[in-house]
Motif scaffolding. Structure first.
Motif, PDB file in Angstrom:
ATOM      1  N   GLU A  39      -2.735  -2.916  -4.415  1.00 38.46           N
ATOM      2  CA  GLU A  39      -3.584  -1.793  -4.017  1.00 38.46           C
ATOM      3  C   GLU A  39      -4.551  -1.388  -5.124  1.00 38.46           C
ATOM      4  O   GLU A  39      -5.665  -0.931  -4.850  1.00 38.46           O
ATOM      5  CB  GLU A  39      -2.719  -0.606  -3.602  1.00 38.46           C
ATOM      6  CG  GLU A  39      -3.495   0.536  -2.974  1.00 38.46           C
ATOM      7  CD  GLU A  39      -2.589   1.601  -2.387  1.00 38.46           C
ATOM      8  OE1 GLU A  39      -3.115   2.628  -1.919  1.00 38.46           O
ATOM      9  OE2 GLU A  39      -1.352   1.412  -2.389  1.00 38.46           O
ATOM     10  N   ARG A  66       3.697  -4.589   6.891  1.00 33.73           N
ATOM     11  CA  ARG A  66       3.995  -5.418   5.719  1.00 33.73           C
ATOM     12  C   ARG A  66       4.907  -6.580   6.054  1.00 33.73           C
ATOM     13  O   ARG A  66       4.876  -7.613   5.375  1.00 33.73           O
ATOM     14  CB  ARG A  66       4.638  -4.571   4.615  1.00 33.73           C
ATOM     15  CG  ARG A  66       3.671  -3.677   3.868  1.00 33.73           C
ATOM     16  CD  ARG A  66       4.301  -3.170   2.581  1.00 33.73           C
ATOM     17  NE  ARG A  66       5.467  -2.338   2.842  1.00 33.73           N
ATOM     18  CZ  ARG A  66       5.435  -1.016   2.906  1.00 33.73           C
ATOM     19  NH1 ARG A  66       4.288  -0.375   2.721  1.00 33.73           N
ATOM     20  NH2 ARG A  66       6.532  -0.326   3.140  1.00 33.73           N
ATOM     21  N   TRP A  83       0.821 -13.801   2.847  1.00 35.02           N
ATOM     22  CA  TRP A  83       1.383 -13.052   1.730  1.00 35.02           C
ATOM     23  C   TRP A  83       0.724 -13.413   0.396  1.00 35.02           C
ATOM     24  O   TRP A  83       0.459 -12.542  -0.436  1.00 35.02           O
ATOM     25  CB  TRP A  83       2.887 -13.304   1.650  1.00 35.02           C
ATOM     26  CG  TRP A  83       3.557 -12.422   0.638  1.00 35.02           C
ATOM     27  CD1 TRP A  83       4.011 -12.748  -0.608  1.00 35.02           C
ATOM     28  CD2 TRP A  83       3.822 -11.025   0.792  1.00 35.02           C
ATOM     29  NE1 TRP A  83       4.545 -11.658  -1.240  1.00 35.02           N
ATOM     30  CE2 TRP A  83       4.443 -10.578  -0.390  1.00 35.02           C
ATOM     31  CE3 TRP A  83       3.605 -10.101   1.826  1.00 35.02           C
ATOM     32  CZ2 TRP A  83       4.837  -9.258  -0.580  1.00 35.02           C
ATOM     33  CZ3 TRP A  83       3.998  -8.789   1.640  1.00 35.02           C
ATOM     34  CH2 TRP A  83       4.607  -8.389   0.452  1.00 35.02           C
ATOM     35  N   LEU A  92      -2.651  -4.668  12.113  1.00 30.02           N
ATOM     36  CA  LEU A  92      -2.113  -5.800  11.370  1.00 30.02           C
ATOM     37  C   LEU A  92      -0.838  -6.311  12.020  1.00 30.02           C
ATOM     38  O   LEU A  92      -0.555  -7.512  12.006  1.00 30.02           O
ATOM     39  CB  LEU A  92      -1.855  -5.402   9.916  1.00 30.02           C
ATOM     40  CG  LEU A  92      -1.300  -6.495   9.001  1.00 30.02           C
ATOM     41  CD1 LEU A  92      -2.248  -7.692   8.944  1.00 30.02           C
ATOM     42  CD2 LEU A  92      -1.044  -5.944   7.602  1.00 30.02           C
ATOM     43  N   ARG A 103      -2.482 -11.558  -0.415  1.00 33.03           N
ATOM     44  CA  ARG A 103      -2.469 -10.102  -0.555  1.00 33.03           C
ATOM     45  C   ARG A 103      -2.750  -9.694  -2.002  1.00 33.03           C
ATOM     46  O   ARG A 103      -2.170 -10.244  -2.940  1.00 33.03           O
ATOM     47  CB  ARG A 103      -1.134  -9.524  -0.101  1.00 33.03           C
ATOM     48  CG  ARG A 103      -1.123  -7.998  -0.131  1.00 33.03           C
ATOM     49  CD  ARG A 103       0.217  -7.442   0.314  1.00 33.03           C
ATOM     50  NE  ARG A 103       0.191  -5.970   0.295  1.00 33.03           N
ATOM     51  CZ  ARG A 103       1.226  -5.201   0.565  1.00 33.03           C
ATOM     52  NH1 ARG A 103       2.393  -5.742   0.877  1.00 33.03           N
ATOM     53  NH2 ARG A 103       1.119  -3.882   0.510  1.00 33.03           N
ATOM     54  N   ALA A 154       1.154 -10.839   8.034  1.00 37.38           N
ATOM     55  CA  ALA A 154       1.345 -10.463   6.631  1.00 37.38           C
ATOM     56  C   ALA A 154       2.205 -11.487   5.907  1.00 37.38           C
ATOM     57  O   ALA A 154       1.944 -11.813   4.734  1.00 37.38           O
ATOM     58  CB  ALA A 154       1.964  -9.076   6.541  1.00 37.38           C
ATOM     59  N   TRP A 162      -6.563  -9.801   1.235  1.00 34.58           N
ATOM     60  CA  TRP A 162      -6.394  -8.549   1.952  1.00 34.58           C
ATOM     61  C   TRP A 162      -5.641  -7.552   1.085  1.00 34.58           C
ATOM     62  O   TRP A 162      -4.895  -7.917   0.188  1.00 34.58           O
ATOM     63  CB  TRP A 162      -5.679  -8.746   3.291  1.00 34.58           C
ATOM     64  CG  TRP A 162      -4.259  -9.237   3.226  1.00 34.58           C
ATOM     65  CD1 TRP A 162      -3.846 -10.515   2.988  1.00 34.58           C
ATOM     66  CD2 TRP A 162      -3.062  -8.469   3.435  1.00 34.58           C
ATOM     67  NE1 TRP A 162      -2.473 -10.592   3.027  1.00 34.58           N
ATOM     68  CE2 TRP A 162      -1.970  -9.351   3.301  1.00 34.58           C
ATOM     69  CE3 TRP A 162      -2.819  -7.139   3.727  1.00 34.58           C
ATOM     70  CZ2 TRP A 162      -0.650  -8.941   3.438  1.00 34.58           C
ATOM     71  CZ3 TRP A 162      -1.499  -6.716   3.867  1.00 34.58           C
ATOM     72  CH2 TRP A 162      -0.440  -7.616   3.734  1.00 34.58           C
ATOM     73  N   VAL A 163      -5.902  -6.282   1.353  1.00 35.84           N
ATOM     74  CA  VAL A 163      -5.278  -5.179   0.645  1.00 35.84           C
ATOM     75  C   VAL A 163      -4.883  -4.125   1.670  1.00 35.84           C
ATOM     76  O   VAL A 163      -5.650  -3.849   2.604  1.00 35.84           O
ATOM     77  CB  VAL A 163      -6.244  -4.539  -0.379  1.00 35.84           C
ATOM     78  CG1 VAL A 163      -5.625  -3.274  -0.978  1.00 35.84           C
ATOM     79  CG2 VAL A 163      -6.598  -5.512  -1.483  1.00 35.84           C
ATOM     80  N   MET A 164      -3.701  -3.545   1.504  1.00 32.29           N
ATOM     81  CA  MET A 164      -3.341  -2.385   2.303  1.00 32.29           C
ATOM     82  C   MET A 164      -3.383  -1.155   1.403  1.00 32.29           C
ATOM     83  O   MET A 164      -2.771  -1.138   0.339  1.00 32.29           O
ATOM     84  CB  MET A 164      -1.944  -2.515   2.918  1.00 32.29           C
ATOM     85  CG  MET A 164      -1.597  -1.327   3.821  1.00 32.29           C
ATOM     86  SD  MET A 164       0.121  -1.330   4.438  1.00 32.29           S
ATOM     87  CE  MET A 164       0.123  -2.816   5.436  1.00 32.29           C
ATOM     88  N   SER A 220      -3.158  -0.346   9.859  1.00 34.11           N
ATOM     89  CA  SER A 220      -1.927  -1.122   9.734  1.00 34.11           C
ATOM     90  C   SER A 220      -1.294  -1.392  11.094  1.00 34.11           C
ATOM     91  O   SER A 220      -0.574  -2.379  11.267  1.00 34.11           O
ATOM     92  CB  SER A 220      -0.937  -0.401   8.816  1.00 34.11           C
ATOM     93  OG  SER A 220      -0.702   0.928   9.253  1.00 34.11           O
TER      94      SER A 220
END
Length: 207
Positions: A166, A151, A160, A120, A163, A156, A180-182, A117
């Motif tokens: 999770e 975030r 958005w 990012l 995204r 991001a 994308w995934v955090m 992160s």
């Protein structure tokens, strides 16, 4: 195929392979931690550590590439993790070019770009960062103190709508880019920069 560092990379169509790029100067347990999280949470078959010849965003050059590769290989014992200096062989300096070259060589492989992160946060400074996001899904692993800034980072915000929640992390490799995934989980405080600083303290500062 034979990489410039004597490594042989094998990838089969349909495999899910994570790509973790960086200077690895030096490699440490934190790299292993986020790699193991990525293997498990994104359900990857392999992760390739792409040890870069040099990071264009860093003002000072890293240690010699063979030394960093050797140190990384000495650290890794999981056969699912491969350490390679393939960027030196490909002659690619920028991540966008590296990903394009890997996708061209292994068109059936489902590559996922991996980053912490903390990366990012600065992702929008990368060369052709939107093109990177358009090529492959991105798996972001939470790092200490950077989840909220990540975030709310420029990248991001712009991405958005791409995204994924999770809970869909196991499906990331199958998702069409941009996606994308955090993921959150136990975090390691280790970083290469703090290790280098401890090894080379500033003048007048205790070692």
């Amino acid at each position: 195929m034979r990489a410039g560092t004597g490594d042989t990379l094998i990838a089969l169509p349909g495999q899910r392979i994570g790509l973790l790029g960086g200077s690895f100067d030096p490699p440490h347990a934190g790299h292993l931690h986020i790699t193991e999280m990525a293997l498990r949470r994104f359900r990857l078959d392999r992760v390739w550590w792409l040890v870069s010849p040099g990071n264009p965003l860093k003002p000072h050059g890293p240690a010699p590439l063979p030394d960093r590769i050797a140190a990384a290989r000495a650290l890794v014992h999981d056969p699912r993790i491969r350490v390679t200096g393939i960027e030196a062989q490909l002659g690619t300096r920028w991540t966008a070019d590296t990903i394009a070259a890997l996708r061209a060589r292994w068109p059936g492989v489902r590559f996922v770009w991996l980053m912490g992160s903390d990366n990012l946060i600065q992702f929008s400074r990368w060369d052709r960062w939107r093109g990177i996001a358009a090529q492959v899904p991105i798996g972001v692993i939470a790092r200490p103190g950077t989840r909220t800034p990540a975030r709310t980072s420029r990248a991001a915000r712009i991405l958005w709508q791409a995204r994924l929640p999770e809970a869909r992390a196991p499906l990331l490799a199958e998702a069409p880019a941009p996606a994308w995934v955090m993921i959150n989980g136990p975090m390691s405080p280790l970083s290469s920069s703090t290790i280098r600083a401890a090894r080379n303290p500033a003048p007048g500062r205790p070692g």
